[in-house]
Design a protein around this motif. Structure first.
Motif, PDB file in Angstrom:
ATOM      1  N   VAL A   1      -6.643   4.450  -6.255  1.00 10.77           N
ATOM      2  CA  VAL A   1      -5.561   3.955  -5.398  1.00 10.77           C
ATOM      3  C   VAL A   1      -5.496   4.783  -4.118  1.00 10.77           C
ATOM      4  CG1 VAL A   1      -3.037   3.781  -5.194  1.00 10.77           C
ATOM      5  CG2 VAL A   1      -4.187   2.946  -7.255  1.00 10.77           C
ATOM      6  N   TRP A   2      -5.589   6.105  -4.262  1.00  8.42           N
ATOM      7  CA  TRP A   2      -5.499   6.985  -3.095  1.00  8.42           C
ATOM      8  C   TRP A   2      -6.655   6.727  -2.131  1.00  8.42           C
ATOM      9  CZ3 TRP A   2      -8.570  11.221  -1.518  1.00  8.42           C
ATOM     10  CH2 TRP A   2      -8.053  11.926  -0.435  1.00  8.42           C
ATOM     11  N   VAL A   3      -7.874   6.626  -2.656  1.00  5.21           N
ATOM     12  CA  VAL A   3      -9.036   6.376  -1.798  1.00  5.21           C
ATOM     13  C   VAL A   3      -8.888   5.011  -1.108  1.00  5.21           C
ATOM     14  CG1 VAL A   3     -11.538   5.969  -1.798  1.00  5.21           C
ATOM     15  CG2 VAL A   3     -10.586   7.916  -3.054  1.00  5.21           C
ATOM     16  N   ALA A   4      -8.431   4.001  -1.844  1.00  4.64           N
ATOM     17  CA  ALA A   4      -8.225   2.679  -1.251  1.00  4.64           C
ATOM     18  C   ALA A   4      -7.157   2.747  -0.155  1.00  4.64           C
ATOM     19  CB  ALA A   4      -7.822   1.669  -2.319  1.00  4.64           C
ATOM     20  N   PHE A   5      -6.092   3.506  -0.421  1.00  2.21           N
ATOM     21  CA  PHE A   5      -5.040   3.662   0.587  1.00  2.21           C
ATOM     22  C   PHE A   5      -5.610   4.271   1.855  1.00  2.21           C
ATOM     23  CE2 PHE A   5      -2.007   6.130   2.944  1.00  2.21           C
ATOM     24  CZ  PHE A   5      -0.981   5.221   3.141  1.00  2.21           C
ATOM     25  N   LEU A   6      -6.408   5.322   1.714  1.00  2.00           N
ATOM     26  CA  LEU A   6      -6.979   5.969   2.896  1.00  2.00           C
ATOM     27  C   LEU A   6      -7.812   4.989   3.712  1.00  2.00           C
ATOM     28  CD1 LEU A   6      -8.087   9.495   1.685  1.00  2.00           C
ATOM     29  CD2 LEU A   6      -6.120   8.887   3.092  1.00  2.00           C
TER      30      LEU A   6
ATOM     31  N   GLN B   1       0.955   8.363   9.129  1.00  2.00           N
ATOM     32  CA  GLN B   1       2.097   9.281   9.195  1.00  2.00           C
ATOM     33  C   GLN B   1       2.734   9.469   7.820  1.00  2.00           C
ATOM     34  OE1 GLN B   1       3.018  11.263  11.631  1.00  2.00           O
ATOM     35  NE2 GLN B   1       1.354  10.453  12.876  1.00  2.00           N
ATOM     36  N   GLU B   2       2.852   8.403   7.058  1.00  2.00           N
ATOM     37  CA  GLU B   2       3.403   8.512   5.700  1.00  2.00           C
ATOM     38  C   GLU B   2       2.516   9.398   4.828  1.00  2.00           C
ATOM     39  OE1 GLU B   2       6.288   7.567   4.377  1.00  2.00           O
ATOM     40  OE2 GLU B   2       6.915   6.832   6.328  1.00  2.00           O
ATOM     41  N   HIS B   3       1.225   9.234   4.978  1.00  2.00           N
ATOM     42  CA  HIS B   3       0.290  10.062   4.218  1.00  2.00           C
ATOM     43  C   HIS B   3       0.438  11.529   4.621  1.00  2.00           C
ATOM     44  CE1 HIS B   3      -3.582  11.783   2.976  1.00  2.00           C
ATOM     45  NE2 HIS B   3      -3.472  10.936   1.983  1.00  2.00           N
TER      46      HIS B   3
ATOM     47  N   TYR C   1      -7.548   1.798   3.868  1.00  2.00           N
ATOM     48  CA  TYR C   1      -6.670   0.813   4.490  1.00  2.00           C
ATOM     49  C   TYR C   1      -5.845   1.431   5.616  1.00  2.00           C
ATOM     50  CZ  TYR C   1      -3.211  -2.907   4.931  1.00  2.00           C
ATOM     51  OH  TYR C   1      -2.405  -3.905   5.418  1.00  2.00           O
ATOM     52  N   ALA C   2      -5.452   2.682   5.463  1.00  2.00           N
ATOM     53  CA  ALA C   2      -4.552   3.338   6.414  1.00  2.00           C
ATOM     54  C   ALA C   2      -5.210   3.680   7.744  1.00  2.00           C
ATOM     55  CB  ALA C   2      -3.968   4.603   5.789  1.00  2.00           C
TER      56      ALA C   2
ATOM     57  N   MET D   1       0.834  -1.198   0.000  1.00  2.00           N
ATOM     58  CA  MET D   1       0.000   0.000   0.000  1.00  2.00           C
ATOM     59  C   MET D   1       0.871   1.251   0.000  1.00  2.00           C
ATOM     60  SD  MET D   1      -3.143  -0.810  -0.307  1.00  2.00           S
ATOM     61  CE  MET D   1      -4.054   0.631   0.113  1.00  2.00           C
ATOM     62  N   LEU D   2       1.951   1.201   0.744  1.00  2.00           N
ATOM     63  CA  LEU D   2       2.833   2.362   0.806  1.00  2.00           C
ATOM     64  C   LEU D   2       3.478   2.634  -0.551  1.00  2.00           C
ATOM     65  CD1 LEU D   2       3.825   4.526   2.660  1.00  2.00           C
ATOM     66  CD2 LEU D   2       5.651   3.008   3.423  1.00  2.00           C
ATOM     67  N   PHE D   3       3.842   1.572  -1.259  1.00  2.00           N
ATOM     68  CA  PHE D   3       4.401   1.729  -2.602  1.00  2.00           C
ATOM     69  C   PHE D   3       3.386   2.407  -3.522  1.00  2.00           C
ATOM     70  CE2 PHE D   3       4.890   0.172  -6.971  1.00  2.00           C
ATOM     71  CZ  PHE D   3       6.175   0.638  -7.241  1.00  2.00           C
ATOM     72  N   ALA D   4       2.138   2.006  -3.426  1.00  2.00           N
ATOM     73  CA  ALA D   4       1.092   2.610  -4.260  1.00  2.00           C
ATOM     74  C   ALA D   4       0.940   4.085  -3.935  1.00  2.00           C
ATOM     75  CB  ALA D   4      -0.236   1.875  -4.060  1.00  2.00           C
ATOM     76  N   LEU D   5       0.941   4.432  -2.649  1.00  2.00           N
ATOM     77  CA  LEU D   5       0.851   5.836  -2.253  1.00  2.00           C
ATOM     78  C   LEU D   5       2.036   6.624  -2.806  1.00  2.00           C
ATOM     79  CD1 LEU D   5      -0.486   8.123  -0.593  1.00  2.00           C
ATOM     80  CD2 LEU D   5       0.989   7.414   1.312  1.00  2.00           C
TER      81      LEU D   5
END
Length: 150
Positions: free
Chosen positions: A49-54, A65-67, A56-57, A1-5
């Motif tokens: 991808v961004w919405v999915a990351f959020l 914190q990475e976001h 999941y995060a 997920m971090l790679f995608a972000l």
């Protein structure tokens, strides 16, 4: 997920730089903001991808914190643009530039998320109109809604 972000963030910064080249003033800032919006279908996957990351995060502090780091960097870029607009007397003095940058980020986030959820809700003309309206660049005439809604 971090790679995608990371990929989405890198692409955004590259696009903002490319859209800003050769432009000045409010138009430069608008073009930078436009670069982040999904005007075309090819822009939607990055938003997905961004919405999915959020989603999941949430609850995972390391990812949150990475976001935040990426948003801090984005906020710095926008604050710098706003400061240059103030220096050029293109926007008024006394604005809280961090608050204004946050407002622009929130506007873009809202539009982008809206496109992911319901693409018909925010067509390209509507996206541009909302950004220009926020920036106080509203035409003096009644807009042609048939064009804006496309």
């Amino acid at each position: 997920m971090l790679f995608a972000l990371e990929r989405v963030s890198e692409n955004l910064i590259e696009d903002m730089k490319a859209y800003a080249v050769g432009r000045q003033g409010i138009e430069r800032l608008e073009q930078m903001i436009f670069s982040a919006l999904p005007f075309e279908a090819r822009g939607i996957p990055g938003w997905q991808v961004w919405v999915a990351f959020l989603g999941y995060a949430v609850g995972r502090e390391t990812l949150v914190q990475e976001h935040r780091k990426r948003y801090d960097f984005l906020r710095q870029i926008i604050c710098q643009e706003l400061a240059e607009l103030q220096t050029a007397k293109l926007i008024r003095d006394g604005l809280d530039l961090t608050l204004e940058a946050n407002a622009l980020i929130a506007l873009v986030d809202g539009i982008g998320t809206g496109v992911v959820i319901n693409p018909e809700q925010f067509r390209p003309g509507q996206q541009r109109y909302l950004v220009q309206r926020h920036n106080g660049n509203i035409p003096d005439i009644t807009p042609n809604w048939d064009i804006i809604w496309k």
